[in-house]
Design an enzyme around this catalytic site. Structure first.
Site, short mmCIF file in Angstrom:
data_model
loop_
_atom_site.label_atom_id
_atom_site.label_comp_id
_atom_site.label_asym_id
_atom_site.label_seq_id
_atom_site.Cartn_x
_atom_site.Cartn_y
_atom_site.Cartn_z
N LEU A 1 -12.16 6.09 3.25
CA LEU A 1 -12.74 5.67 4.51
C LEU A 1 -13.65 4.48 4.23
CD1 LEU A 1 -13.72 9.17 5.91
CD2 LEU A 1 -12.08 7.62 6.98
N CYS B 1 0.85 -1.20 0.00
CA CYS B 1 0.00 0.00 0.00
C CYS B 1 0.88 1.25 0.00
CB CYS B 1 -0.93 -0.01 1.20
SG CYS B 1 -2.14 -1.33 1.17
#
EC number: 2.1.1.45
Length: 264
Positions: free
Chosen positions: A208, A146
């Site tokens: 989110l 990531c």
């Protein structure tokens, strides 16, 4: 850390709802940047308590070139448990790429040792880069990187670092990532006898998760507090010789921890 709260607000206001690999669903923006002056405090989120011990042990584990979670388990760090196989292995994830990127000739490149040598000998180089995104080995990794790519920059005797994070779990992961790379920058600066500059965080798919919305609202209701201080208590012989006890976090007065599920 108002910058972090501002990012959350931006995602809620401007983001789009998307599906994702985990099936959880996200609210997402693409392309965002934050800058932290490391001379003005250690950028550890204060609107919830963050587990600095896990952050330090994970970074030391990366720097060892380790890709088995045994060291993490020994130190009561569970953040990689969901992705490890029955033997604790993760495949050639961050530590392997940082310390032993394989070459066609069968050799391996220690990117961390290499970049520190370059900072010392060629501080104005525009190639002070470490990459974890090895396309040839992605299919062997339990989780594709990531935080994929970072670059150092030296100016006026100060060391700065910019991270490109292709995918970012803003509620759970990002506070860890910011603190981890801020600490790495401190360690490299110490090894290279440089002062601290900025840590610049750049995000790609910045999101989110849909099951973090209540927690996000709670965090946004809290006022940020003064940033803590991180002190490195000694200068070891190399970047690879730091120990957990070498780091001291002081003046950390966060709001209470907020629990949230991990999307696997």
């Amino acid at each position: 850390m108002q910058q972090y709260l501002d990012l959350m607000k931006h995602i809620l206001a401007e983001g789009v709802d998307k599906s994702d690999r985990t099936g959880t669903g996200t609210r997402s923006v693409f392309g965002y940047q934050m800058r932290f002056d490391l001379s003005k405090g250690f950028p550890l989120v204060t609107t919830k308590k963050c587990h600095m011990r896990s952050i330090i042990h994970e970074l030391l584990w990366f720097l060892k070139g380790d890709t088995n979670i045994a060291y993490l388990r020994e130190n009561k760090v569970s953040i990689w448990d969901e992705w490890a196989d029955e033997n604790g292995d993760l495949g050639p994830v961050y530590g392997a790429q940082w310390r032993s990127w394989p070459t066609q000739s069968g050799d391996a490149i220690d990117q961390i040792a290499q970049v520190i040598a370059q900072i010392k000998s060629q501080p104005d180089s525009r190639r002070l880069i470490v990459s974890a995104w090895n396309v040839g080995e992605l299919d062997k990794m339990a989780l594709a990187p990531c935080h994929a790519f970072f670059q150092f920059y030296v100016a006026d005797g100060k060391l700065s670092c910019q991270l490109y994070q292709r995918s970012c779990d803003v509620f759970l992961g990002l506070p860890f990532n910011i603190a981890s790379y801020a600490l790495l920058t401190m360690m490299v600066a110490q090894q290279c006898d440089l002062a601290l500059g900025d840590f610049v965080w750049t995000g790609g798919d910045t999101h989110l998760y849909s099951n973090h919305m209540e927690q996000t609202a709670l965090q946004l209701s809290r006022e940020p507090r003064q940033l803590p201080t991180m002190t490195i208590l000694r200068k070891p012989a190399s970047i690879f010789d730091y120990q957990f006890e070498d780091f001291e976090l002081t003046h950390y007065d966060p709001h209470p921890h907020i629990k949230a599920p991990v999307a696997v």
